[in-house]
Design an enzyme around this catalytic site. Structure first.
Site, mmCIF file in Angstrom:
data_model
loop_
_atom_site.group_PDB
_atom_site.id
_atom_site.type_symbol
_atom_site.label_atom_id
_atom_site.label_comp_id
_atom_site.label_asym_id
_atom_site.label_seq_id
_atom_site.Cartn_x
_atom_site.Cartn_y
_atom_site.Cartn_z
ATOM 1 N N THR A 173 32.300 -0.864 -69.530
ATOM 2 C CA THR A 173 31.784 -1.066 -70.884
ATOM 3 C C THR A 173 32.420 -0.083 -71.853
ATOM 4 O O THR A 173 32.898 -0.467 -72.929
ATOM 5 C CB THR A 173 30.245 -0.928 -70.891
ATOM 6 O OG1 THR A 173 29.694 -1.975 -70.090
ATOM 7 C CG2 THR A 173 29.682 -1.020 -72.294
ATOM 8 N N ASN B 159 34.085 -12.933 -64.914
ATOM 9 C CA ASN B 159 33.096 -12.421 -63.955
ATOM 10 C C ASN B 159 32.065 -13.464 -63.536
ATOM 11 O O ASN B 159 31.413 -13.303 -62.520
ATOM 12 C CB ASN B 159 32.374 -11.193 -64.539
ATOM 13 C CG ASN B 159 31.659 -11.528 -65.836
ATOM 14 O OD1 ASN B 159 32.216 -12.163 -66.727
ATOM 15 N ND2 ASN B 159 30.423 -11.100 -65.942
ATOM 16 N N SER C 216 36.816 -0.832 -63.966
ATOM 17 C CA SER C 216 35.525 -0.245 -63.617
ATOM 18 C C SER C 216 35.481 0.000 -62.113
ATOM 19 O O SER C 216 35.793 -0.898 -61.327
ATOM 20 C CB SER C 216 34.431 -1.233 -64.018
ATOM 21 O OG SER C 216 33.185 -0.783 -63.574
ATOM 22 N N HIS D 54 32.949 0.585 -59.880
ATOM 23 C CA HIS D 54 31.934 -0.006 -58.986
ATOM 24 C C HIS D 54 32.222 -1.464 -58.653
ATOM 25 O O HIS D 54 31.629 -2.001 -57.721
ATOM 26 C CB HIS D 54 30.533 0.157 -59.581
ATOM 27 C CG HIS D 54 30.205 -0.783 -60.691
ATOM 28 N ND1 HIS D 54 29.497 -1.946 -60.485
ATOM 29 C CD2 HIS D 54 30.496 -0.758 -62.009
ATOM 30 C CE1 HIS D 54 29.360 -2.575 -61.638
ATOM 31 N NE2 HIS D 54 29.959 -1.879 -62.582
ATOM 32 N N CYS E 265 16.331 -20.383 -67.299
ATOM 33 C CA CYS E 265 15.280 -21.387 -67.453
ATOM 34 C C CYS E 265 13.907 -20.761 -67.606
ATOM 35 O O CYS E 265 13.125 -21.175 -68.449
ATOM 36 C CB CYS E 265 15.284 -22.323 -66.253
ATOM 37 S SG CYS E 265 16.855 -23.148 -66.030
#
Lengths: 79, 399
Positions: free
Chosen positions: B76, B157, B205, B207, B331
């Protein structure tokens, strides 16, 4: 109730209900029938046109409403 | 084994299981390399040497130079720095205040771009096709009036589609724009070369490839400027202030180096398991839609939607059987919108499931998933049919 147009009020219902109900109505309707789905579910906005593509039904268009949208589907064949 | 459910983790795309090499290196560094690498004494020098070694290892893994790596707190921050810092630096260099992104970028890119609008930038969102691949014709049109920055992910992703970054980068650079690629899904999982991609900025990133959480990096091509987002000291060549998270950085470098040695063997294994999974799903469940590009996709990611079903309920049913996967549906949470990626690709959003395989996934995991899902789908479809009948009856009564 006019035989060539069915309105399905799905306001307040979350996915997958609008599409489940649409498929049931289309299955029992004559070819050429216009099914109007009223829905305020963001998922239905994406999924109704996708469902039409998957099932060979004609997605006529959508229109914004004070609450949600009106989606028009023309029954092409019985699935 | 009463009350004991075997756990099957199939959500590597959210975060990969920690790689032992990274865990060990980070644990050792946490105590041995405690000192501030910017100070002038023995422990600090040892920390500096480790930081430099990690920088070299990370650079080597993507075919870059060590001084081009900026360590960050993760994907991020890297994406935020690339977008905000890249666009602002481009404007300072008298390039058009215009940012072009694809519709399926991660929110770390999309939100960073939107935030620039308040600062006078124009943001153009380029559509994708049904496979989730960016429309290069639309990108070309978006670039007609020039741009300061273009951002296109290397792989998505949610649906796994690998984007034509090299082609997009050629178009963008011809229009005078800087090019950023969000490579958070690819670095450490498939081979990545900054020279082959032809971009200026690349975010990663740790992880996502088994490294520690809270660490990542931005690669900045030599000669390219980014305006820092975090201000304070002059670390990371004035591009990112704040003391370096050395244990995590060392862990990231160790995990990435280990991954470089194993992904060549892993990729065909993951592709084969993913293919098995897709074939099994299509066979077992009618009215199922597989998402993403049929060939240009990440090796271990299988994204699909099941018609007439609520994705989040499927997740709960799978969780009860000890299976961890992700969903792009919304939903049950009526406040949130369905996945912007599925919507952009015109893909079914209801009943969405993302299965992502990784380093420790086995064919048995795939078989267990294929056993668990169909009965859940069948039960939910039955319930949905009954609900629809009840609603139809209620409506007739009202009339």
């Amino acid at each position: 109730m006019r035989p060539d147009r069915i309105t399905l009020d799905c306001l307040g219902e979350v996915c997958p209900m609008p599409v489940v109900r649409l498929s049931k109505v289309v299955a029992g309707a004559a070819p050429g029938t216009i099914v109007e789905v009223l829905s305020d579910d963001e998922g239905a906005k994406v999924d109704i046109p996708v469902w039409c593509r998957m099932k060979g039904q004609e997605f006529v268009g959508e229109e914004g409403r004070p609450r949600g949208w009106s989606f028009l589907v023309r029954v092409a064949k019985t699935p | 084994m009463l009350g004991c459910v075997k756990e099957i983790y199939l959500d590597y795309a959210s975060t990969a299981l920690p790689h032992p090499a990274g865990v060990q290196a980070a644990a050792e560094a946490a105590t041995a390399l405690f000192a501030d690498p910017s100070r002038l004494y023995g422990p600090a020098r040892r920390a500096r040497i480790a930081l430099d070694a990690a920088r070299t290892a990370v650079a080597e893994a993507i075919g870059a130079r060590p001084e081009e790596i900026v360590f960050t707190s993760g994907g991020t921050e890297s994406c935020n720095l690339a977008i905000a810092g890249g666009a602002r630096a481009a404007r300072a260099a008298r390039k058009p205040p215009r940012v072009v992104v694809s519709a399926v970028e991660h929110t770390a890119v999309l939100e960073a771009a939107r935030a620039l609008e308040a600062d006078g930038f124009e943001v153009i969102v380029v559509p994708v096709d049904n496979a989730g691949t960016v429309d290069l014709g639309a990108l070309r049109s978006a670039l007609e009036r020039g741009a300061g920055l273009v951002s296109l992910q290397q792989a998505n992703n949610e649906i796994g589609t690998v984007q034509p970054v090299a082609e997009a980068a050629r178009l963008a650079r011809a229009a005078g724009a800087l090019v950023h690629t969000d490579a958070c899904m690819t670095v450490g999982n498939i081979p990545v070369s900054v020279t082959a991609l032809g971009v200026d900025l690349l975010s990663a990133s740790a992880h996502k490839f088994g490294g520690p959480r809270g660490v990542g990096f931005l690669w900045v091509r030599r000669g390219v400027r980014v305006r820092p987002v975090l201000l304070g000291d002059d670390r990371e060549r004035h591009r990112r202030a704040g003391i370096e998270n050395l244990p995590a950085i060392v862990g990231m470098a160790a995990a990435l180096t280990a991954r470089a040695g194993e992904i060549d063997g892993e990729i065909p294994r993951l592709h084969a398991m993913a293919e098995e999974l897709r074939a099994g799903l299509v066979k077992a469940i009618p009215d199922l839609q597989i998402h993403g590009h049929p060939s240009e996709r990440l090796p271990g990611l299988v994204s699909f939607s099941v018609l007439y079903v609520d994705g989040e309920s499927l997740l709960l049913g799978l969780d009860a059987k000890g299976i961890a996967v992700h969903s792009g549906s919304s939903c049950t949470s009526s406040t949130s919108e369905p996945s912007h990626v599925l919507a952009a690709a015109g893909a079914l959003t209801q009943g969405s499931i993302r299965v992502s395989l990784g380093r420790e996934s086995t064919p048995e995991d795939v078989a267990e998933f294929l056993d668990a899902l169909p009965p859940l789908v069948e039960r939910q479809r039955r319930v949905a049919r009954l609900d629809a009948e009840a609603l139809a009856r209620a409506e007739k009564e009202v009339r």
